[in-house]
Write an enzyme that holds these catalytic residues in place. Structure first.
Site, PDB file in Angstrom:
ATOM      1  N   ASP A 139     -68.362 -33.988  23.069  1.00  0.00           N
ATOM      2  CA  ASP A 139     -69.296 -35.157  23.442  1.00  0.00           C
ATOM      3  C   ASP A 139     -69.612 -35.977  22.143  1.00  0.00           C
ATOM      4  O   ASP A 139     -69.741 -37.090  21.929  1.00  0.00           O
ATOM      5  CB  ASP A 139     -70.554 -34.728  24.093  1.00  0.00           C
ATOM      6  N   THR A 140     -70.257 -34.992  21.102  1.00  0.00           N
ATOM      7  CA  THR A 140     -70.881 -35.437  19.879  1.00  0.00           C
ATOM      8  C   THR A 140     -69.661 -36.151  19.109  1.00  0.00           C
ATOM      9  O   THR A 140     -69.876 -37.275  18.534  1.00  0.00           O
ATOM     10  CB  THR A 140     -71.596 -34.590  19.238  1.00  0.00           C
TER      11      THR A 140
END
Length: 397
Positions: free
Chosen positions: A172-173
Protein backbone atom coordinates in the site's frame (compact mmCIF):
# COMPACT_ATOMS: atom_id res chain seq x y z
CA UNK A 1 1.75 27.51 11.12
CA UNK A 2 4.97 28.30 9.28
CA UNK A 3 5.80 31.05 6.81
CA UNK A 4 8.09 28.76 4.81
CA UNK A 5 6.99 28.30 1.24
CA UNK A 6 6.03 24.70 0.50
CA UNK A 7 6.75 23.28 -2.96
CA UNK A 8 3.09 22.34 -3.54
CA UNK A 9 1.48 25.44 -2.05
CA UNK A 10 -1.57 26.40 -4.11
CA UNK A 11 -2.19 22.86 -5.36
CA UNK A 12 -5.67 21.52 -4.57
CA UNK A 13 -6.06 17.76 -4.24
CA UNK A 14 -9.30 15.83 -3.86
CA UNK A 15 -8.75 12.53 -2.06
CA UNK A 16 -11.32 9.77 -2.56
CA UNK A 17 -10.91 6.28 -1.19
CA UNK A 18 -10.00 4.65 2.10
CA UNK A 19 -7.35 2.99 4.24
CA UNK A 20 -3.78 3.29 2.97
CA UNK A 21 -2.75 3.24 -0.69
CA UNK A 22 -4.70 6.25 -2.00
CA UNK A 23 -4.66 8.20 1.28
CA UNK A 24 -0.88 7.69 1.62
CA UNK A 25 -0.49 9.40 -1.75
CA UNK A 26 -2.63 12.23 -0.38
CA UNK A 27 -0.51 12.39 2.77
CA UNK A 28 2.70 12.78 0.76
CA UNK A 29 1.22 15.58 -1.33
CA UNK A 30 -0.17 17.30 1.76
CA UNK A 31 3.18 17.03 3.54
CA UNK A 32 4.65 19.27 0.86
CA UNK A 33 1.98 21.92 0.92
CA UNK A 34 -0.93 20.73 -1.21
CA UNK A 35 -4.42 21.47 0.09
CA UNK A 36 -5.84 17.95 0.42
CA UNK A 37 -9.64 17.63 0.70
CA UNK A 38 -10.50 14.16 1.92
CA UNK A 39 -13.98 13.04 0.88
CA UNK A 40 -15.78 10.57 3.16
CA UNK A 41 -19.36 9.33 3.13
CA UNK A 42 -21.66 10.86 5.79
CA UNK A 43 -21.80 8.51 8.76
CA UNK A 44 -19.41 6.09 7.03
CA UNK A 45 -15.89 7.36 7.73
CA UNK A 46 -12.65 5.97 6.40
CA UNK A 47 -11.99 2.79 8.43
CA UNK A 48 -8.44 4.08 8.93
CA UNK A 49 -9.86 6.39 11.63
CA UNK A 50 -10.25 3.37 13.90
CA UNK A 51 -8.00 0.86 12.19
CA UNK A 52 -5.11 -1.05 13.71
CA UNK A 53 -4.34 -3.48 16.50
CA UNK A 54 -3.45 -0.69 18.94
CA UNK A 55 -5.89 2.17 19.54
CA UNK A 56 -6.33 4.98 22.01
CA UNK A 57 -9.78 6.41 22.73
CA UNK A 58 -11.07 4.33 19.80
CA UNK A 59 -8.76 6.19 17.43
CA UNK A 60 -6.42 4.15 15.27
CA UNK A 61 -2.92 5.46 15.81
CA UNK A 62 -2.10 5.46 12.10
CA UNK A 63 -4.92 7.93 11.50
CA UNK A 64 -3.13 11.00 12.95
CA UNK A 65 -0.31 10.28 10.47
CA UNK A 66 -2.15 9.38 7.27
CA UNK A 67 -4.83 12.00 7.96
CA UNK A 68 -2.47 14.88 8.72
CA UNK A 69 -2.54 18.08 6.65
CA UNK A 70 -5.99 17.19 5.27
CA UNK A 71 -9.45 18.72 5.34
CA UNK A 72 -12.50 16.49 5.74
CA UNK A 73 -15.58 16.88 3.52
CA UNK A 74 -18.52 14.50 3.95
CA UNK A 75 -20.20 13.71 0.65
CA UNK A 76 -22.45 10.89 -0.52
CA UNK A 77 -21.13 10.05 -3.98
CA UNK A 78 -23.81 7.41 -4.52
CA UNK A 79 -26.50 10.06 -5.09
CA UNK A 80 -26.79 12.61 -7.86
CA UNK A 81 -26.61 15.63 -5.56
CA UNK A 82 -23.34 14.39 -4.08
CA UNK A 83 -21.93 13.72 -7.53
CA UNK A 84 -22.90 17.24 -8.59
CA UNK A 85 -21.02 18.72 -5.63
CA UNK A 86 -17.93 16.69 -6.52
CA UNK A 87 -18.13 17.98 -10.08
CA UNK A 88 -18.24 21.51 -8.70
CA UNK A 89 -15.20 20.73 -6.55
CA UNK A 90 -13.34 19.24 -9.52
CA UNK A 91 -13.61 22.58 -11.31
CA UNK A 92 -11.34 24.05 -8.61
CA UNK A 93 -8.88 21.13 -8.28
CA UNK A 94 -5.54 20.18 -9.74
CA UNK A 95 -5.45 16.51 -8.68
CA UNK A 96 -7.96 13.79 -7.80
CA UNK A 97 -6.71 10.68 -6.01
CA UNK A 98 -8.90 7.58 -5.74
CA UNK A 99 -8.42 3.95 -4.78
CA UNK A 100 -11.81 2.43 -5.48
CA UNK A 101 -12.21 -0.80 -7.41
CA UNK A 102 -11.89 0.06 -11.13
CA UNK A 103 -15.21 1.05 -12.65
CA UNK A 104 -16.63 2.62 -9.48
CA UNK A 105 -16.12 6.23 -10.57
CA UNK A 106 -17.57 5.38 -13.96
CA UNK A 107 -20.73 3.92 -12.36
CA UNK A 108 -21.18 7.19 -10.50
CA UNK A 109 -20.82 9.22 -13.68
CA UNK A 110 -17.45 10.51 -12.50
CA UNK A 111 -15.05 8.73 -14.83
CA UNK A 112 -11.99 10.46 -16.30
CA UNK A 113 -13.83 11.39 -19.50
CA UNK A 114 -16.46 13.29 -17.51
CA UNK A 115 -13.96 14.87 -15.10
CA UNK A 116 -11.64 15.97 -17.91
CA UNK A 117 -14.56 17.55 -19.75
CA UNK A 118 -15.19 19.60 -16.59
CA UNK A 119 -11.50 20.33 -15.95
CA UNK A 120 -9.08 19.39 -18.75
CA UNK A 121 -6.09 20.18 -16.51
CA UNK A 122 -7.05 17.68 -13.81
CA UNK A 123 -4.54 14.94 -12.96
CA UNK A 124 -6.37 11.79 -11.86
CA UNK A 125 -4.31 9.32 -9.79
CA UNK A 126 -6.04 5.93 -9.74
CA UNK A 127 -4.70 3.38 -7.27
CA UNK A 128 -5.89 -0.23 -7.45
CA UNK A 129 -4.75 -3.78 -6.93
CA UNK A 130 -4.43 -4.82 -10.58
CA UNK A 131 -4.58 -1.58 -12.58
CA UNK A 132 -7.35 -0.03 -14.66
CA UNK A 133 -7.02 -2.43 -17.60
CA UNK A 134 -6.40 -6.12 -18.18
CA UNK A 135 -8.40 -9.29 -17.43
CA UNK A 136 -7.98 -9.01 -13.64
CA UNK A 137 -8.56 -5.27 -13.30
CA UNK A 138 -12.07 -5.81 -11.93
CA UNK A 139 -10.82 -7.75 -8.89
CA UNK A 140 -10.61 -6.34 -5.40
CA UNK A 141 -6.96 -5.86 -4.55
CA UNK A 142 -5.43 -5.54 -1.10
CA UNK A 143 -1.74 -5.01 -0.42
CA UNK A 144 -1.26 -8.60 0.71
CA UNK A 145 -2.57 -9.95 -2.60
CA UNK A 146 -0.54 -7.45 -4.63
CA UNK A 147 2.61 -8.30 -2.69
CA UNK A 148 2.04 -11.97 -3.51
CA UNK A 149 1.29 -11.40 -7.21
CA UNK A 150 4.28 -9.09 -7.56
CA UNK A 151 6.71 -11.65 -6.13
CA UNK A 152 7.52 -10.10 -2.74
CA UNK A 153 5.63 -12.44 -0.42
CA UNK A 154 7.35 -15.55 -1.79
CA UNK A 155 10.72 -14.14 -0.76
CA UNK A 156 9.91 -13.13 2.84
CA UNK A 157 10.62 -15.55 5.66
CA UNK A 158 12.60 -18.68 6.41
CA UNK A 159 13.15 -21.23 3.64
CA UNK A 160 11.55 -24.10 5.58
CA UNK A 161 8.35 -22.23 6.44
CA UNK A 162 5.38 -20.66 4.67
CA UNK A 163 6.02 -17.21 3.21
CA UNK A 164 5.84 -14.50 5.86
CA UNK A 165 5.00 -10.81 5.61
CA UNK A 166 6.48 -7.55 6.74
CA UNK A 167 4.83 -6.07 9.83
CA UNK A 168 3.54 -3.10 7.82
CA UNK A 169 1.50 -2.81 4.61
CA UNK A 170 4.40 -2.32 2.22
CA UNK A 171 2.37 -2.82 -0.95
CA UNK A 172 0.00 0.00 0.00
CA UNK A 173 2.58 2.57 1.02
CA UNK A 174 4.89 1.72 -1.87
CA UNK A 175 2.00 2.16 -4.32
CA UNK A 176 0.90 5.38 -2.65
CA UNK A 177 4.46 6.63 -3.11
CA UNK A 178 4.46 5.65 -6.79
CA UNK A 179 1.07 7.32 -7.23
CA UNK A 180 2.47 10.54 -5.74
CA UNK A 181 5.52 10.28 -7.99
CA UNK A 182 3.31 9.69 -11.03
CA UNK A 183 1.15 12.64 -10.02
CA UNK A 184 4.16 14.93 -9.87
CA UNK A 185 5.33 13.74 -13.31
CA UNK A 186 1.84 14.34 -14.72
CA UNK A 187 1.81 17.83 -13.22
CA UNK A 188 5.22 18.50 -14.76
CA UNK A 189 3.90 17.29 -18.14
CA UNK A 190 0.87 19.54 -17.71
CA UNK A 191 3.18 22.55 -17.60
CA UNK A 192 4.13 21.73 -21.20
CA UNK A 193 0.84 20.41 -22.60
CA UNK A 194 -1.72 22.28 -20.52
CA UNK A 195 -3.61 19.01 -20.08
CA UNK A 196 -4.09 16.59 -17.22
CA UNK A 197 -3.95 12.82 -17.56
CA UNK A 198 -4.61 9.58 -15.67
CA UNK A 199 -1.95 8.04 -13.41
CA UNK A 200 -2.63 4.29 -13.21
CA UNK A 201 -0.85 2.85 -10.15
CA UNK A 202 -1.33 -0.88 -9.50
CA UNK A 203 -0.17 -2.47 -6.26
CA UNK A 204 1.24 -5.61 -7.87
CA UNK A 205 3.19 -3.58 -10.45
CA UNK A 206 4.68 -1.34 -7.79
CA UNK A 207 5.85 -4.43 -5.94
CA UNK A 208 7.33 -5.83 -9.18
CA UNK A 209 9.31 -2.62 -9.62
CA UNK A 210 11.23 -3.43 -6.41
CA UNK A 211 12.06 -7.01 -7.38
CA UNK A 212 15.52 -6.16 -8.75
CA UNK A 213 16.75 -8.88 -11.18
CA UNK A 214 14.34 -11.60 -10.06
CA UNK A 215 12.61 -11.91 -13.46
CA UNK A 216 15.65 -12.06 -15.78
CA UNK A 217 17.40 -14.42 -13.33
CA UNK A 218 14.68 -16.95 -14.04
CA UNK A 219 14.02 -16.11 -17.69
CA UNK A 220 17.68 -16.16 -18.75
CA UNK A 221 19.27 -18.50 -16.22
CA UNK A 222 16.45 -20.66 -14.86
CA UNK A 223 17.20 -19.45 -11.33
CA UNK A 224 14.32 -18.96 -8.88
CA UNK A 225 15.05 -16.85 -5.84
CA UNK A 226 13.97 -18.52 -2.61
CA UNK A 227 13.30 -17.36 0.92
CA UNK A 228 16.58 -16.84 2.74
CA UNK A 229 15.62 -15.53 6.18
CA UNK A 230 17.79 -12.67 7.44
CA UNK A 231 20.46 -12.90 4.71
CA UNK A 232 20.85 -12.27 1.00
CA UNK A 233 22.40 -15.41 -0.49
CA UNK A 234 26.05 -15.02 -1.50
CA UNK A 235 26.22 -11.45 -0.09
CA UNK A 236 28.44 -11.83 2.97
CA UNK A 237 28.88 -10.67 5.55
CA UNK A 238 25.64 -8.72 5.59
CA UNK A 239 23.16 -9.70 8.22
CA UNK A 240 21.91 -9.61 11.78
CA UNK A 241 24.37 -10.44 14.55
CA UNK A 242 23.64 -10.97 18.27
CA UNK A 243 25.39 -8.91 20.92
CA UNK A 244 25.25 -9.51 24.66
CA UNK A 245 22.36 -7.04 24.97
CA UNK A 246 20.67 -6.84 21.56
CA UNK A 247 21.04 -7.13 17.80
CA UNK A 248 23.05 -5.23 15.21
CA UNK A 249 23.25 -5.21 11.43
CA UNK A 250 26.73 -5.35 9.92
CA UNK A 251 27.33 -4.87 6.21
CA UNK A 252 30.91 -5.60 5.11
CA UNK A 253 30.61 -7.62 1.92
CA UNK A 254 33.03 -5.48 -0.13
CA UNK A 255 36.66 -6.62 0.01
CA UNK A 256 37.96 -3.39 1.58
CA UNK A 257 35.23 -3.37 4.23
CA UNK A 258 35.75 -7.03 5.02
CA UNK A 259 39.44 -6.49 5.55
CA UNK A 260 38.64 -3.77 8.08
CA UNK A 261 36.12 -6.06 9.81
CA UNK A 262 38.66 -8.87 9.96
CA UNK A 263 41.29 -6.63 11.55
CA UNK A 264 38.73 -5.17 13.92
CA UNK A 265 37.85 -8.66 15.17
CA UNK A 266 41.55 -9.53 15.56
CA UNK A 267 41.47 -12.28 12.92
CA UNK A 268 43.18 -13.20 9.66
CA UNK A 269 39.92 -13.93 7.85
CA UNK A 270 40.76 -11.48 5.07
CA UNK A 271 43.87 -13.51 4.19
CA UNK A 272 42.08 -16.87 4.28
CA UNK A 273 41.24 -18.07 0.74
CA UNK A 274 37.80 -19.16 2.00
CA UNK A 275 36.87 -15.54 2.76
CA UNK A 276 39.34 -13.35 0.89
CA UNK A 277 37.05 -12.56 -2.07
CA UNK A 278 33.41 -11.71 -2.52
CA UNK A 279 32.65 -15.00 -4.26
CA UNK A 280 34.55 -17.01 -1.64
CA UNK A 281 32.64 -15.35 1.17
CA UNK A 282 29.41 -16.15 -0.65
CA UNK A 283 30.38 -19.83 -0.85
CA UNK A 284 31.17 -19.93 2.89
CA UNK A 285 28.49 -17.52 4.07
CA UNK A 286 27.04 -19.62 6.91
CA UNK A 287 30.30 -20.39 8.65
CA UNK A 288 31.48 -16.78 8.24
CA UNK A 289 28.30 -15.48 9.84
CA UNK A 290 28.75 -17.94 12.70
CA UNK A 291 32.29 -16.68 13.35
CA UNK A 292 31.19 -13.05 13.32
CA UNK A 293 28.34 -13.92 15.69
CA UNK A 294 30.83 -15.58 18.04
CA UNK A 295 32.70 -12.27 18.19
CA UNK A 296 29.65 -9.99 18.60
CA UNK A 297 28.19 -12.15 21.38
CA UNK A 298 31.19 -11.29 23.53
CA UNK A 299 30.41 -7.56 23.42
CA UNK A 300 27.62 -5.10 24.06
CA UNK A 301 25.85 -3.34 21.23
CA UNK A 302 27.52 -0.08 22.23
CA UNK A 303 30.97 -1.65 21.93
CA UNK A 304 30.25 -3.27 18.56
CA UNK A 305 28.70 -0.09 17.15
CA UNK A 306 31.59 2.06 18.37
CA UNK A 307 34.23 -0.36 17.11
CA UNK A 308 32.62 -0.58 13.70
CA UNK A 309 32.38 3.20 13.48
CA UNK A 310 36.06 3.61 14.42
CA UNK A 311 37.03 1.17 11.67
CA UNK A 312 34.66 2.47 9.00
CA UNK A 313 32.52 -0.68 8.92
CA UNK A 314 28.79 -0.05 8.29
CA UNK A 315 26.84 -1.14 11.36
CA UNK A 316 23.60 -0.18 13.03
CA UNK A 317 21.15 -1.22 15.72
CA UNK A 318 18.01 -3.24 15.02
CA UNK A 319 15.59 -0.65 16.36
CA UNK A 320 12.11 -0.85 17.75
CA UNK A 321 9.92 2.19 18.34
CA UNK A 322 11.40 2.61 21.83
CA UNK A 323 14.93 2.89 20.47
CA UNK A 324 13.89 5.24 17.68
CA UNK A 325 12.27 7.59 20.18
CA UNK A 326 15.54 7.65 22.14
CA UNK A 327 17.87 7.96 19.13
CA UNK A 328 19.92 11.18 19.12
CA UNK A 329 20.46 11.19 15.35
CA UNK A 330 16.74 10.71 14.66
CA UNK A 331 15.99 13.57 17.05
CA UNK A 332 18.62 15.88 15.53
CA UNK A 333 17.09 15.50 12.07
CA UNK A 334 13.49 15.86 13.25
CA UNK A 335 12.80 12.44 11.81
CA UNK A 336 10.25 12.06 14.60
CA UNK A 337 8.02 15.05 15.22
CA UNK A 338 5.17 15.72 17.63
CA UNK A 339 1.80 16.85 16.31
CA UNK A 340 -1.01 18.09 18.53
CA UNK A 341 -4.24 16.09 18.21
CA UNK A 342 -7.50 17.35 19.80
CA UNK A 343 -8.17 14.00 21.52
CA UNK A 344 -4.81 12.25 21.74
CA UNK A 345 -2.69 15.25 22.71
CA UNK A 346 0.87 15.42 21.37
CA UNK A 347 1.35 12.46 19.03
CA UNK A 348 4.92 11.47 18.09
CA UNK A 349 5.13 10.35 14.48
CA UNK A 350 7.55 10.13 11.60
CA UNK A 351 8.40 13.47 10.04
CA UNK A 352 8.25 14.62 6.42
CA UNK A 353 10.62 12.94 3.99
CA UNK A 354 12.61 13.59 1.85
CA UNK A 355 14.08 16.82 3.19
CA UNK A 356 14.27 19.78 0.81
CA UNK A 357 16.76 22.53 1.62
CA UNK A 358 14.84 25.54 0.30
CA UNK A 359 11.17 24.49 0.31
CA UNK A 360 10.83 21.75 2.93
CA UNK A 361 7.61 19.97 3.70
CA UNK A 362 5.94 20.11 7.08
CA UNK A 363 2.91 19.18 9.15
CA UNK A 364 0.55 22.12 9.51
CA UNK A 365 -2.44 20.34 11.05
CA UNK A 366 -3.43 17.09 12.68
CA UNK A 367 -5.93 14.68 11.15
CA UNK A 368 -9.39 16.26 10.87
CA UNK A 369 -12.64 15.25 12.47
CA UNK A 370 -15.20 13.67 10.15
CA UNK A 371 -16.78 16.45 8.09
CA UNK A 372 -14.87 19.13 10.00
CA UNK A 373 -14.44 21.31 6.91
CA UNK A 374 -17.68 20.50 5.06
CA UNK A 375 -19.41 23.84 5.64
CA UNK A 376 -16.30 25.83 4.79
CA UNK A 377 -15.71 23.96 1.53
CA UNK A 378 -19.36 24.14 0.46
CA UNK A 379 -19.35 27.87 1.13
CA UNK A 380 -16.33 28.37 -1.13
CA UNK A 381 -18.23 26.48 -3.84
CA UNK A 382 -21.18 28.88 -3.56
CA UNK A 383 -23.62 26.84 -1.43
CA UNK A 384 -25.34 29.09 1.11
CA UNK A 385 -26.34 28.06 4.64
CA UNK A 386 -29.91 27.12 3.63
CA UNK A 387 -28.65 24.89 0.83
CA UNK A 388 -26.14 23.30 3.18
CA UNK A 389 -28.87 22.58 5.72
CA UNK A 390 -31.05 20.91 3.07
CA UNK A 391 -28.12 18.81 1.84
CA UNK A 392 -27.45 17.70 5.39
CA UNK A 393 -31.11 16.81 5.97
CA UNK A 394 -31.10 14.61 2.86
CA UNK A 395 -27.87 12.85 3.89
CA UNK A 396 -25.90 14.25 0.97
CA UNK A 397 -23.20 15.75 3.22
Amino acid sequence: MTDTKRPLDGLRVIELGQLIAGPFCGQLLGDFGAEVIKVEAPGLPDPARGWGAVKKDDIGLFWPIIGRNKKSLTLNLRVEEGQAILRDLVKTADVLVENFRPGTLERWGLGPDVLHEINPRLVIARVSGYGQTGPESHKAGYASVGEAKGGLRYLIGEPDRLPARAGVSLGDTMTGTFAALGTMMALFAREKSGKGQVVDAAIYETVMAFMESLIPEYALMGHTRERSGPILPRIAPSGVYPCSDGLVIIGANQDTLFRRLSAMCGTDWADDPRYATHDARGENQAELDDMISDWTRQHTMAHVLATCEENGVPCGPVNRAKEMLEDAHIAARDAIIRVSHPVLGDVPMQGVFPKLTDTPGGVEASSPGLGEHTDMILTTLGYDSDQQARLRERGVV
